[in-house]
Design a protein around this motif. Sequence first.
Motif, short mmCIF file in Angstrom:
data_model
loop_
_atom_site.label_atom_id
_atom_site.label_comp_id
_atom_site.label_asym_id
_atom_site.label_seq_id
_atom_site.Cartn_x
_atom_site.Cartn_y
_atom_site.Cartn_z
N PHE A 216 30.14 -14.33 94.85
CA PHE A 216 30.94 -15.19 95.70
C PHE A 216 30.83 -14.76 97.17
O PHE A 216 30.57 -15.57 98.07
CB PHE A 216 32.39 -15.13 95.21
CG PHE A 216 33.36 -15.94 96.03
CD1 PHE A 216 33.09 -17.23 96.42
CD2 PHE A 216 34.57 -15.39 96.41
CE1 PHE A 216 33.98 -17.98 97.16
CE2 PHE A 216 35.49 -16.11 97.14
CZ PHE A 216 35.19 -17.41 97.53
N GLN A 217 31.00 -13.47 97.42
CA GLN A 217 30.93 -12.96 98.79
C GLN A 217 29.51 -13.08 99.35
O GLN A 217 29.32 -13.33 100.55
CB GLN A 217 31.39 -11.51 98.84
CG GLN A 217 32.87 -11.32 98.54
CD GLN A 217 33.76 -11.96 99.58
OE1 GLN A 217 33.40 -12.07 100.75
NE2 GLN A 217 34.94 -12.41 99.16
N PHE B 284 31.41 -8.27 109.55
CA PHE B 284 31.26 -7.35 108.42
C PHE B 284 32.30 -7.59 107.34
O PHE B 284 32.45 -6.78 106.43
CB PHE B 284 31.36 -5.90 108.91
CG PHE B 284 32.53 -5.64 109.83
CD1 PHE B 284 33.79 -5.44 109.34
CD2 PHE B 284 32.33 -5.62 111.20
CE1 PHE B 284 34.85 -5.22 110.19
CE2 PHE B 284 33.39 -5.40 112.06
CZ PHE B 284 34.67 -5.19 111.55
N PHE B 285 33.03 -8.71 107.43
CA PHE B 285 34.09 -9.00 106.46
C PHE B 285 33.54 -9.04 105.03
O PHE B 285 34.08 -8.39 104.13
CB PHE B 285 34.75 -10.34 106.80
CG PHE B 285 35.64 -10.87 105.73
CD1 PHE B 285 36.92 -10.38 105.57
CD2 PHE B 285 35.21 -11.85 104.86
CE1 PHE B 285 37.75 -10.85 104.56
CE2 PHE B 285 36.03 -12.34 103.85
CZ PHE B 285 37.30 -11.83 103.71
N LEU C 121 32.44 -5.64 103.69
CA LEU C 121 33.55 -4.79 103.27
C LEU C 121 34.08 -5.22 101.90
O LEU C 121 34.38 -4.38 101.04
CB LEU C 121 34.68 -4.85 104.30
CG LEU C 121 34.44 -4.14 105.63
CD1 LEU C 121 35.63 -4.35 106.55
CD2 LEU C 121 34.19 -2.66 105.42
N ALA C 122 34.21 -6.53 101.69
CA ALA C 122 34.69 -7.02 100.40
C ALA C 122 33.74 -6.63 99.27
O ALA C 122 34.17 -6.27 98.17
CB ALA C 122 34.87 -8.54 100.45
N MET C 123 32.43 -6.71 99.54
CA MET C 123 31.45 -6.33 98.53
C MET C 123 31.49 -4.83 98.25
O MET C 123 31.33 -4.38 97.11
CB MET C 123 30.06 -6.77 98.97
CG MET C 123 29.91 -8.30 99.09
SD MET C 123 28.39 -8.84 99.89
CE MET C 123 27.23 -8.58 98.55
N ASN D 167 24.39 -13.77 113.16
CA ASN D 167 24.92 -12.69 113.98
C ASN D 167 25.56 -11.57 113.15
O ASN D 167 26.18 -10.66 113.68
CB ASN D 167 25.96 -13.20 114.99
CG ASN D 167 27.17 -13.82 114.35
OD1 ASN D 167 27.25 -15.02 114.18
ND2 ASN D 167 28.16 -13.00 114.00
N ILE D 168 25.40 -11.62 111.82
CA ILE D 168 25.95 -10.58 110.95
C ILE D 168 25.22 -9.25 111.23
O ILE D 168 23.99 -9.25 111.37
CB ILE D 168 25.74 -10.97 109.47
CG1 ILE D 168 26.44 -12.30 109.18
CG2 ILE D 168 26.25 -9.89 108.54
CD1 ILE D 168 26.10 -12.89 107.84
N PRO D 169 25.93 -8.11 111.36
CA PRO D 169 27.36 -7.90 111.18
C PRO D 169 28.15 -7.97 112.49
O PRO D 169 29.32 -7.58 112.49
CB PRO D 169 27.41 -6.49 110.59
CG PRO D 169 26.29 -5.79 111.28
CD PRO D 169 25.20 -6.82 111.45
N HIS D 170 27.53 -8.42 113.56
CA HIS D 170 28.22 -8.52 114.84
C HIS D 170 29.32 -9.59 114.79
O HIS D 170 29.16 -10.61 114.12
CB HIS D 170 27.22 -8.87 115.94
CG HIS D 170 27.82 -9.12 117.28
ND1 HIS D 170 28.66 -8.22 117.91
CD2 HIS D 170 27.72 -10.18 118.13
CE1 HIS D 170 29.04 -8.71 119.07
NE2 HIS D 170 28.49 -9.89 119.23
N GLN D 171 30.41 -9.34 115.48
CA GLN D 171 31.50 -10.32 115.57
C GLN D 171 31.68 -10.72 117.03
O GLN D 171 32.31 -10.01 117.81
CB GLN D 171 32.81 -9.72 115.02
CG GLN D 171 34.03 -10.61 115.15
CD GLN D 171 33.93 -11.86 114.27
OE1 GLN D 171 33.05 -11.98 113.45
NE2 GLN D 171 34.83 -12.78 114.46
#
Length: 334
Positions: A76-77, A88-89, A92-94, A219-223
């Motif tokens: 899912f993630q 990076f949300f 982190l969940a993974m 742009n992952i993991p940049h926010q």
Amino acid sequence: MKLVSGDPTWCNLTALDYHFWTQPLPTPLAWYATQPPDTALVAATAAVLTIELGVVFLIWLARRPRAVAAWAVLLFQFVILLTGNYGFFNLLAMLLCLFLFDDAALRRLVSDRLASRVETRAPRPGHAATTVAAGLALIVVPVGLDRIWQGFTHANLPLAGALTEAISPLLIVNPYGLFVTTTTTRPEIIIESSEDGQDCREYVFRYKPGSVNRRPPWNIPHQPRLDWKMWFAGYRTAAENPWFERLVLELLKGRPPVLALLASNPFPDRPPKYVRAQLYDYHFADAATYARTGQWWVRRLEGLYFPRVSLADFQRPSDAGAFCSLGVPVAPSC
């Protein structure tokens, strides 16, 4: 929380008809995710609710059901990561899912020699660590239950509510609010600059939609905070986003730290004389439009978001009549 909110897109399983193109910063794969027929997107929405409302509870069961929950959440993630830029949300969940696998499962990922060394050196938790963990659980569990209760009843549990209020400033346990409701439109703010007030040139942001021919970037993991905030700003007025006025002012000044946040500056030699912002309605282009024109997006002008201003308007607040018409607080007279 999705169902309790009463949002119709979750209740009638149409949320993914909108999500991929209305989310803050879609990836290039988000466009392809909108192409399957409606029945497939309905099934995908049902799968999301199945995982979030049912499968996750398997983490409390035995080894095999727990592994099923872990793999479901990982998949899912991963799909979310492929279709949306959330920094990076998702990573982190993974990463948290690793705790759902026991040593026997994880040993397959490392050599026998390394596994034996880790098992030999791994210290067992002492009395102090156990006491700290138990103390933390006495806070997290009741407050977590209170947060869940709040979502259903909009009230606090007896006794637990006082504890929740006491630790709220610490942000230890928070209410869940991610995509509780689904946006069904995508208003985008396009900032324009001009030297003569007639010939307007657009500022190009690094990650948010602008040119309809530009492919959504990764742009992952940049926010990118500015691009992210611009998405939220589109759903509110300029008066409700006081930071936006400051952004316009800094663009008129040509401030390098602000310009560095953008992909390009239409006036690289000197700051523009005028800046304004228009509001557009954006939507992913359909497959036929993309094949014919190469456009990833289609857009329609909705109207003025922020009036045309110059540095003189900021220096002489009494002349800022256009600001007042939008309710932008730039002078006491407004």
